[in-house]
Design an enzyme around this catalytic site. Structure first.
Site, PDB file in Angstrom:
ATOM      1  N   ALA A   1      39.637  38.220  27.882  1.00 15.24           N
ATOM      2  CA  ALA A   1      40.437  39.061  26.993  1.00 15.24           C
ATOM      3  C   ALA A   1      41.896  38.619  26.921  1.00 15.24           C
ATOM      4  CB  ALA A   1      40.347  40.509  27.458  1.00 15.24           C
TER       5      ALA A   1
ATOM      6  N   ASP B   1      47.162  28.889  32.362  1.00 19.39           N
ATOM      7  CA  ASP B   1      46.520  29.964  33.140  1.00 19.39           C
ATOM      8  C   ASP B   1      46.392  29.611  34.610  1.00 19.39           C
ATOM      9  OD1 ASP B   1      46.057  30.815  30.560  1.00 19.39           O
ATOM     10  OD2 ASP B   1      44.064  31.595  31.027  1.00 19.39           O
TER      11      ASP B   1
END
Ligand code: PMV
Length: 338
Positions: free
Chosen positions: A115, A164
């Site tokens: 998400a 990330d």
């Protein structure tokens, strides 16, 4: 038994443009994936996954990564979760020079899956850290971040930036530009996250921006404008006092840039009705700024608001399934038990 936990992240600025060499600034948040690794006597890997915003499941397979377990959960979910754990185990085996090492692995996470909050990166970072430590071969943070990136790169067919995995490893705010990754100082930004309960298809969204960029000069200019905006944001952060409460002026300026960034991402076609609704609900509630975070298409938005107003407004917004405050995680991956 070794237990490590690694944080998820939001993009303060710069997703998508980072794919084309522009800088991006992700920031780690206090939502973590926890991985437990226990070496086994054989070369099998047994994985138990819990709380992955999906039904828990347990699978066991032999050392070869080719065989897939026979389990009663939808295949794409198994593929997704197992792919990352598999790649993390491969990296840990290679780093520790232990090609036949087997593990019992447990994964728990309170980061919504796929998400835009870096759930897979957190699992990979915590997984490699736990598995290498369990083998008595802990990695330094740079190598851990690099191996986690390679694991994601492999699972995502080359569609991964270092953002990330580096952010999850180091914690705090970081700056990523191509292969160049550095932690940066940041004040305690008051992030609020809204989640629509869904997920976008990162590969498809990245490809869509790529096509627009090829087709239209103004789309390429939009990507470059995001880069300019990120550099402006970085300069603001560099002038702020790290790890203190940010001034109202700084929040207003960062918020304005987040609003601008959302507009540019929307122009590139990666927003969604649910994301726009959550962004506008946040702004109407008095947030300093709000934008989608990650690939878009669905998933999460991030807003800046030190008060409860945005979180409350989001909880009443149609299409918003969950809203929560997300503290900046100043510490990246950490050992919980060894
Ligand atoms: O949705 P996430 O957290 O996987 O972020 C994707 C960010 C992109 O810039 C769109 C792609 C990337 O790998 O940087």
């Amino acid at each position: 038994m070794t237990v490590c936990e690694a944080p998820g992240k939001v993009y303060l600025f710069g997703e998508h443009a980072v794919v084309y060499g522009e800088p991006a600034v992700p920031a780690a948040i206090e939502r973590r994936a926890t991985v437990t690794a226990e070496p086994r006597a054989d070369d099998h890997v047994r994985v138990e996954a819990e709380d992955l915003s999906l039904d828990g499941f347990t699978v066991e397979y032999s050392g070869g990564t080719g065989d897939r377990p026979d389990v009663d959960v939808p295949t794409p979910l198994v593929e997704a979760a197992m792919g990352y754990v598999d790649a993390a185990v491969r990296q840990a085996r290679s780093a520790a020079d232990a090609p036949d090492a087997g593990f019992d692995i447990t994964v728990e996470s309170d980061i919504p899956l796929g998400a835009g909050l870096g759930s897979s990166a957190a699992v990979v970072v915590a997984g490699i850290d736990a598995a290498t430590r369990a083998l008595g071969e802990p990695l330094d943070r740079r190598e851990l971040a690099d191996r986690a990136y390679r694991a994601e790169f492999e699972v995502q067919d080359g569609q991964a930036s270092r953002a990330d995995t580096f952010c999850s490893t180091m914690g705090g705010a970081v700056r990523v530009e191509g292969d160049d990754c550095e932690p940066i100082e940041a004040p305690n930004l008051p992030f609020v996250v809204g989640f629509d309960g869904g997920a976008g298809d990162t590969g498809e969204l990245v490809a869509g921006v790529g096509e627009l960029r090829e087709e239209y000069r103004f789309a390429a200019d939009t990507v470059e404008s995001i880069g300019d905006l990120v550099r402006t944001g970085e300069a603001l952060l560099a002038d702020a006092v790290p790890e203190t409460e940010p001034s109202p002026e700084l929040l207003a300026e960062l918020g304005e840039l987040m609003d601008f960034n959302h507009g540019l991402l929307a122009a590139l076609g990666v927003s969604a009705r649910s994301l726009d609704a959550m962004v506008w609900a946040s702004r109407d509630a008095g947030a300093h700024g709000a934008k989608l975070t990650g690939a878009g298409g669905g998933g999460c938005i991030v807003a800046l608001d030190a008060s409860d107003a945005t979180e409350t407004a989001l909880s009443f917004t149609q299409g918003c399934e969950d809203s929560f405050r997300a503290e900046l995680a100043t510490e990246g991956v950490r050992v919980v038990e060894s």
